[in-house]
Design a protein around this motif. Structure first.
Motif, PDB file in Angstrom:
ATOM      1  N   PRO A  79       0.814  -1.225   0.000  1.00 56.57           N
ATOM      2  CA  PRO A  79       0.000   0.000   0.000  1.00 56.57           C
ATOM      3  C   PRO A  79       0.845   1.272   0.000  1.00 56.57           C
ATOM      4  N   GLY A  80       0.525   2.163  -0.947  1.00 53.94           N
ATOM      5  CA  GLY A  80       1.227   3.430  -1.049  1.00 53.94           C
ATOM      6  C   GLY A  80       2.484   3.380  -1.890  1.00 53.94           C
ATOM      7  N   TYR A  81       2.942   2.173  -2.213  1.00 54.23           N
ATOM      8  CA  TYR A  81       4.167   1.990  -2.993  1.00 54.23           C
ATOM      9  C   TYR A  81       3.926   0.921  -4.057  1.00 54.23           C
ATOM     10  N   GLU A  82       2.929   1.171  -4.898  1.00 53.89           N
ATOM     11  CA  GLU A  82       2.497   0.188  -5.898  1.00 53.89           C
ATOM     12  C   GLU A  82       3.239   0.357  -7.218  1.00 53.89           C
ATOM     13  N   ASP A  83       4.419   0.991  -7.209  1.00 53.84           N
ATOM     14  CA  ASP A  83       5.099   1.398  -8.436  1.00 53.84           C
ATOM     15  C   ASP A  83       5.330   0.244  -9.406  1.00 53.84           C
ATOM     16  N   ARG A  84       5.846  -0.875  -8.924  1.00 50.97           N
ATOM     17  CA  ARG A  84       6.222  -1.965  -9.831  1.00 50.97           C
ATOM     18  C   ARG A  84       4.990  -2.593 -10.477  1.00 50.97           C
ATOM     19  N   ILE A  85       3.969  -2.851  -9.681  1.00 53.72           N
ATOM     20  CA  ILE A  85       2.773  -3.467 -10.237  1.00 53.72           C
ATOM     21  C   ILE A  85       2.032  -2.466 -11.128  1.00 53.72           C
ATOM     22  N   ARG A  86       2.100  -1.174 -10.792  1.00 50.68           N
ATOM     23  CA  ARG A  86       1.454  -0.162 -11.623  1.00 50.68           C
ATOM     24  C   ARG A  86       2.059  -0.159 -13.035  1.00 50.68           C
ATOM     25  N   GLU A  87       3.360  -0.347 -13.146  1.00 48.46           N
ATOM     26  CA  GLU A  87       4.004  -0.385 -14.459  1.00 48.46           C
ATOM     27  C   GLU A  87       3.478  -1.547 -15.291  1.00 48.46           C
ATOM     28  N   VAL A  88       3.278  -2.694 -14.661  1.00 50.43           N
ATOM     29  CA  VAL A  88       2.757  -3.860 -15.385  1.00 50.43           C
ATOM     30  C   VAL A  88       1.328  -3.595 -15.849  1.00 50.43           C
ATOM     31  N   VAL A  89       0.518  -3.028 -14.962  1.00 53.13           N
ATOM     32  CA  VAL A  89      -0.874  -2.746 -15.310  1.00 53.13           C
ATOM     33  C   VAL A  89      -0.953  -1.756 -16.461  1.00 53.13           C
ATOM     34  N   ARG A  90      -0.193  -0.692 -16.389  1.00 50.23           N
ATOM     35  CA  ARG A  90      -0.213   0.305 -17.472  1.00 50.23           C
ATOM     36  C   ARG A  90       0.228  -0.326 -18.790  1.00 50.23           C
ATOM     37  N   ARG A  91       1.250  -1.135 -18.750  1.00 52.50           N
ATOM     38  CA  ARG A  91       1.749  -1.790 -19.968  1.00 52.50           C
ATOM     39  C   ARG A  91       0.673  -2.646 -20.632  1.00 52.50           C
ATOM     40  N   GLU A  92      -0.068  -3.393 -19.802  1.00 53.36           N
ATOM     41  CA  GLU A  92      -1.070  -4.308 -20.340  1.00 53.36           C
ATOM     42  C   GLU A  92      -2.372  -3.600 -20.708  1.00 53.36           C
ATOM     43  N   LEU A  93      -2.722  -2.548 -19.981  1.00 47.66           N
ATOM     44  CA  LEU A  93      -4.013  -1.896 -20.190  1.00 47.66           C
ATOM     45  C   LEU A  93      -3.981  -0.873 -21.327  1.00 47.66           C
ATOM     46  N   GLU A  94      -2.867  -0.184 -21.479  1.00 47.58           N
ATOM     47  CA  GLU A  94      -2.809   0.937 -22.429  1.00 47.58           C
ATOM     48  C   GLU A  94      -3.210   0.559 -23.854  1.00 47.58           C
ATOM     49  N   PRO A  95      -2.783  -0.600 -24.391  1.00 53.48           N
ATOM     50  CA  PRO A  95      -3.177  -0.922 -25.771  1.00 53.48           C
ATOM     51  C   PRO A  95      -4.662  -1.221 -25.942  1.00 53.48           C
ATOM     52  N   GLU A  96      -5.375  -1.454 -24.828  1.00 54.34           N
ATOM     53  CA  GLU A  96      -6.770  -1.880 -24.909  1.00 54.34           C
ATOM     54  C   GLU A  96      -7.762  -0.739 -24.719  1.00 54.34           C
ATOM     55  N   VAL A  97      -7.280   0.465 -24.401  1.00 52.23           N
ATOM     56  CA  VAL A  97      -8.186   1.570 -24.057  1.00 52.23           C
ATOM     57  C   VAL A  97      -7.915   2.773 -24.952  1.00 52.23           C
ATOM     58  N   ASP A  98      -8.846   3.717 -24.913  1.00 52.94           N
ATOM     59  CA  ASP A  98      -8.700   4.941 -25.707  1.00 52.94           C
ATOM     60  C   ASP A  98      -7.781   5.950 -25.029  1.00 52.94           C
ATOM     61  N   ARG A  99      -7.791   5.952 -23.701  1.00 47.62           N
ATOM     62  CA  ARG A  99      -6.883   6.845 -22.970  1.00 47.62           C
ATOM     63  C   ARG A  99      -6.620   6.242 -21.597  1.00 47.62           C
TER      64      ARG A  99
END
Length: 350
Positions: free
Chosen positions: A20-40
């Protein structure tokens, strides 16, 4: 039985650290996987990630799962080099003995051990004592001077465990709530040209008080919120059937209540109707205690109707959390089906 979903991505999500409060590493994975599937896609100042697929109407829906896992923060390193910690999230200290951990420092990760003295060396009082997190000492295998040079107050600690297929289950650490993050990512891949705008939210700090979802409840003006989290499956020896809450392998769970929320009856009915129309296995969840991001959107989202899907999971808040592959698949299927068929004229007003 081989799962039909991407087990390698699920393994990466569960094994990546993020307290909690330091989700940096998992956030990078989520952004990598989610970005191609969404408009923004955007990240706010708390660290929540929101990926949006624009719909053809003004109706907006958010689906959310939290990124953080329970862990620890270093509070002291003794002169002998043992690390003492403060809990981030709800731990039962009994499960911590004889575990391997990772201490995340500025100069890299260190492996440590939470030791357990041999029982024949303990007296009766020591054997009968109830352990507390404050009693935990992490052994780095280093002398005191080196340990104090390498580890600082405020460094983060997570338990170390791989994610494996065991029979018909997936087991490992941090299925709470990475398995639901995985479900959201898989559902996002299936959504094409929805009628409603859909926000896929990966939230922060759920394990310390659903804080990220509360912030998003203010920031997003939605007409429907659905949160995903794991739930209790006490279908193991030692529990009466009435205390199981859910059963592994019986399908995704539609939550009616927990100690933080009572979900909207019309949303629940819609989830059931879609499941039955699509032939998706489901069960009903009545959870006596515990809370999820659902409450954050209900309390801070301007009376937004809320629903919740849960993945039944054994051994919560341990390194052997276990979920059935069929329940994971059913959750993905139902979430995608609901989002694909959501319409602007749908009303959840009571």
């Amino acid at each position: 039985m081989s799962p039909s979903f991407d087990t390698e991505l699920l393994k990466e999500l569960t094994e990546t650290s993020g307290v909690p409060g330091y989700e940096d590493r998992i956030r990078e994975v989520v952004r990598r996987e989610l970005e191609p599937e969404v408009d923004r896609i955007r990240t706010d100042s708390m660290g929540n990630v929101v990926g949006t697929i624009e719909g053809d109407s003004d109706t907006e829906v958010v689906v959310a799962a939290h990124m953080d896992e329970i862990g620890f923060m270093v509070r002291h390193v003794t002169e002998d080099g043992f690390v003492q910690v403060d809990a981030l999230g709800g731990w039962d200290a009994r499960v911590l003995k004889a575990q391997r951990v990772t201490v995340h420092t500025d100069e890299g990760d260190l492996t440590g051990l939470i030791g357990s003295p041999p029982p024949h060396t303990l007296d009766e009082d020591q054997l009968d004592a109830d352990p507390e997190v404050e009693d935990v000492y992490i052994d780095l295998g280093l002398d005191g001077e080196t340990a104090r040079e390498r580890v600082s107050r405020g460094d983060l600690v997570t338990l170390e465990q791989s994610t494996e297929l065991v029979g018909e289950t997936v087991t490992g650490k941090a299925l709470d709530d990475r398995v639901c993050l995985f479900a959201i990512l898989e559902a996002a891949r299936r959504i094409d040209d929805p009628e409603v705008t859909i926000h896929f939210a990966a939230t922060v700090q759920e394990e310390v008080g659903i804080r990220g979802a509360q912030a998003l409840g203010f920031d997003l003006d939605v007409d429907l919120a659905i949160a995903l989290d794991v739930t209790v499956a006490n279908d193991v020896p030692g529990f009466e059937p009435g205390d199981h809450v859910t059963e592994l392998g019986d399908g995704t769970a539609i939550k009616l209540k927990d100690s933080s929320v009572i979900t909207n009856p019309k949303v629940n009915d819609r989830l059931r109707e879609v499941a039955e129309e699509e032939g998706i296995d489901y069960q009903i969840e009545v959870l006596p205690a515990g809370g999820t991001d659902t409450a954050g959107f209900q309390r801070f989202g301007g009376a937004a109707p809320v629903g919740a899907l849960s993945i039944p999971t054994r051994y919560l808040h341990t390194v052997t959390e276990s979920a059935h592959v069929d329940d994971i698949e059913a959750t993905i299927d139902l979430l995608a089906a609901v989002l694909e068929t959501e319409r602007a004229e749908q009303s959840y007003r009571l």
